[in-house]
Design an enzyme around this catalytic site. Sequence first.
Site, mmCIF file in Angstrom:
data_model
loop_
_atom_site.group_PDB
_atom_site.id
_atom_site.type_symbol
_atom_site.label_atom_id
_atom_site.label_comp_id
_atom_site.label_asym_id
_atom_site.label_seq_id
_atom_site.Cartn_x
_atom_site.Cartn_y
_atom_site.Cartn_z
ATOM 1 C CG HIS A 68 -70.605 -32.240 -43.892
ATOM 2 N ND1 HIS A 68 -71.969 -32.404 -43.943
ATOM 3 C CD2 HIS A 68 -70.100 -33.021 -44.878
ATOM 4 C CE1 HIS A 68 -72.277 -33.268 -44.909
ATOM 5 N NE2 HIS A 68 -71.155 -33.662 -45.498
ATOM 6 C CG LEU A 69 -69.078 -25.062 -42.913
ATOM 7 C CD1 LEU A 69 -69.563 -23.657 -43.247
ATOM 8 C CD2 LEU A 69 -67.551 -25.111 -42.960
ATOM 9 C CG ASP A 116 -74.630 -34.861 -47.894
ATOM 10 O OD1 ASP A 116 -74.552 -35.899 -48.556
ATOM 11 O OD2 ASP A 116 -73.684 -34.420 -47.221
ATOM 12 C CG HIS A 126 -70.532 -38.224 -51.717
ATOM 13 N ND1 HIS A 126 -71.593 -39.054 -51.994
ATOM 14 C CD2 HIS A 126 -70.878 -37.549 -50.592
ATOM 15 C CE1 HIS A 126 -72.527 -38.897 -51.074
ATOM 16 N NE2 HIS A 126 -72.134 -37.979 -50.212
ATOM 17 C CG ASP A 174 -68.435 -35.822 -47.974
ATOM 18 O OD1 ASP A 174 -69.045 -35.065 -47.186
ATOM 19 O OD2 ASP A 174 -68.707 -37.036 -48.090
#
Lengths: 430, 310
Positions: free
Chosen positions: A65-66, A154, A233, A306
């Site tokens: 996640h950026l 997600d 995940h 993640d």
Amino acid sequence: MKVIFKNARFIDPERKLDETGDLLVEEGVIRRIGGTTTEEDANGADVIDREGLIVAPGFFDMHVHLREPGREDAETVQSGLAAAANGGFTGVAYMPNTEPAIDSAEAIALVKEKARGSLTEAFPIAAVSVGRKGEALSPMAELVEAGAVAFSDDGAAVASSALLRRALEYSNMFGVPIVEHCEDPDLAGGAMNEGYFSTIYGLPGVPTVAEDVIVARGVLLAEFTGGAFHVAHVSSKRSIELVRDAKARGIRVTAEITPHHFTLVDEDVKTYDTNYKMNPPLRSREDLEAALEGLKDATIDAIASDHAPHAPEDKEREFIYAPNGVLGLETAVPLALSELVGKKVLSIETTIEKFALGPRRILNLPIPKIAEGEPANLTVIDPAEVWTYDAAKSKSKSRNTPFDKRLFTGKPVAAMNQGKLWRDGEMKTL
Amino acid sequence: MSLSSNHLLGLRGVPRSDIELILETAATFKQVLDRPIKKVPTLQGKTVVNLFYEPSTRTRISFELAEKRLSADAVNFSVSGSSVGKGETFRDTVRNIEAMKVDMIVVRHASAGVPLYLTRVAKSRVINAGDGTHEHPTQALLDIFSIKEKLGRVEGLNVCIVGDIAHSRVAFSNVYGLQAMGANVSVCGPSTMIPRGIERTGVKVYHDIDRAIAENDVLNVLRIQLERHARGYFPNVREYHRYFGLTEERIEKNNPNVLILHPGPINRGVEMTSGVADGDYQIILQQVANGVAVRMAILYLLGTRKENEQ
């Protein structure tokens, strides 16, 4: 610029290469593998002569996640990709749950622009549904054309079984997988794994079955549609069994696991430190053992971090109110080397497969080759280095990790890609 | 004699000697409460903040009375509902309160772990007045005190906690405290309200209220939150009462000598009939009275405990 790794071991599982010798990279291209370096070669080169270094195809983290656009205070594309390079990753796939969601070619273009100049390449996983709202399908053809390598809502599972069916059917035209966050929101809704420890810690529980029913739904719909279904995940024993059975039946199902799920367990929540709060939650010892089995027998194809940065004022609060997620880019490889290679769960070759090959196979991306004349897309690790992680020095903008001050055996020491070298926390142009 | 910890966060792992010390001290304070002037100067000059992040009337009043009767300066800080997404963070609130030089914090919060978190960010002594579904140690101590006062002992007694065990902070504090004191502890309730993994705490589980009455010396009956039925934990109040509610007939038939406790507030006609709630089996108002004495004992023992004392 020239870089030489002296007496390194090259492992390229795809090409069954496992040799020791010198590696010469010049202007971002692998010039020579093996043999010994001449004085002429060494002239003006950055020579790295350390015993026991392993050179592998560049590692890829398929779940990060950026936070850009929307939460640039927690992470930006640039800071996230710097953390990726620092953690040994030459490529990442980023999730679309930004604000706004990545559900258009314009949104992808924006991130691409921000990623310019980085060593680590960033590939978009676009939203399954417009705005991740679970209603209309996102413009998948256009998104694939813009560079999307997968689709995911997600943060949540695809909201309905019918939408997931259509997504699997439609995305299959482009051979692109659906990456599912497997969580039934009605069954979930807690703050940690449901079981003995949630009972004695007094926290609302998330049962493993909340994950399992969504994995089962995805497996059945993948079988029915012929689409490719990827379990993000994976954390529960039963889900791992479902994936194993699906693979045995020839259904197109793959799975990834996070390093925290193969390292920590629900009991570790005991201090109520919110850096132990993630989704899916840390599971039981039994689930962890099943995960190790799944990694060994290739039920689990990939290790993905993640990486989920959160600003301190969001993360450091009451346990039930804190957001889920922890940093992962800089600790994923050290955890795999310490917990899997170090404890003889996986060989170094298999661990390289889970980082370099597995994710790219799932996303249909070319696998970097260790061969003369090929662009240098490489990760260099020292499997024996004993060191302590210091979150305060992270390249990420956030600090939410349960692994601060943890002692690791094994470290990514360099990464090369896009004509650049990352070493000692700095990037150089080759 | 002093307690083994600077804080009272829960009863899990608390040694029997600590519980006995609290009970003995509470017995002394109970005598104070029977005097015409119900006040001692023990905590004069000490400041106690009652930090309540959940609505609570009886627990807060009980603490406040205990503080005042020990001559402490009591300050109430109540936040209704959660503070999610609005205003200052919990950490900032706590730091602000501490900056005003307080000695003890009594905390009630919807999230488990908040009292432990307080001990990390604040220098004050911390007393848990209920955190999530984790623990409510002062309630359990007053329950144990009341049982001992009525029956003369706790060791060897069969004590059953009845009701919604899964969503109760009182249940587990009672389990740990009673087990430490040598009681045999069981629980009774619908299977949807019995949390997973409970057998590892060493308690027996009943789903048959008649058997629970027959086989136990004490029943500690918990309040049923009526809104739970909306989430499917039980079909309706009528059915709950029919299968798990205490009635005089049931008690007379199974065990007329059973002792009934209830931490309040009672849903009459749900957990028990009014006949039971007002009858001879119960000591519900004695529990309330004892609550002040037990909380005085805890405030006194922690408030006068020296740093690093063993």
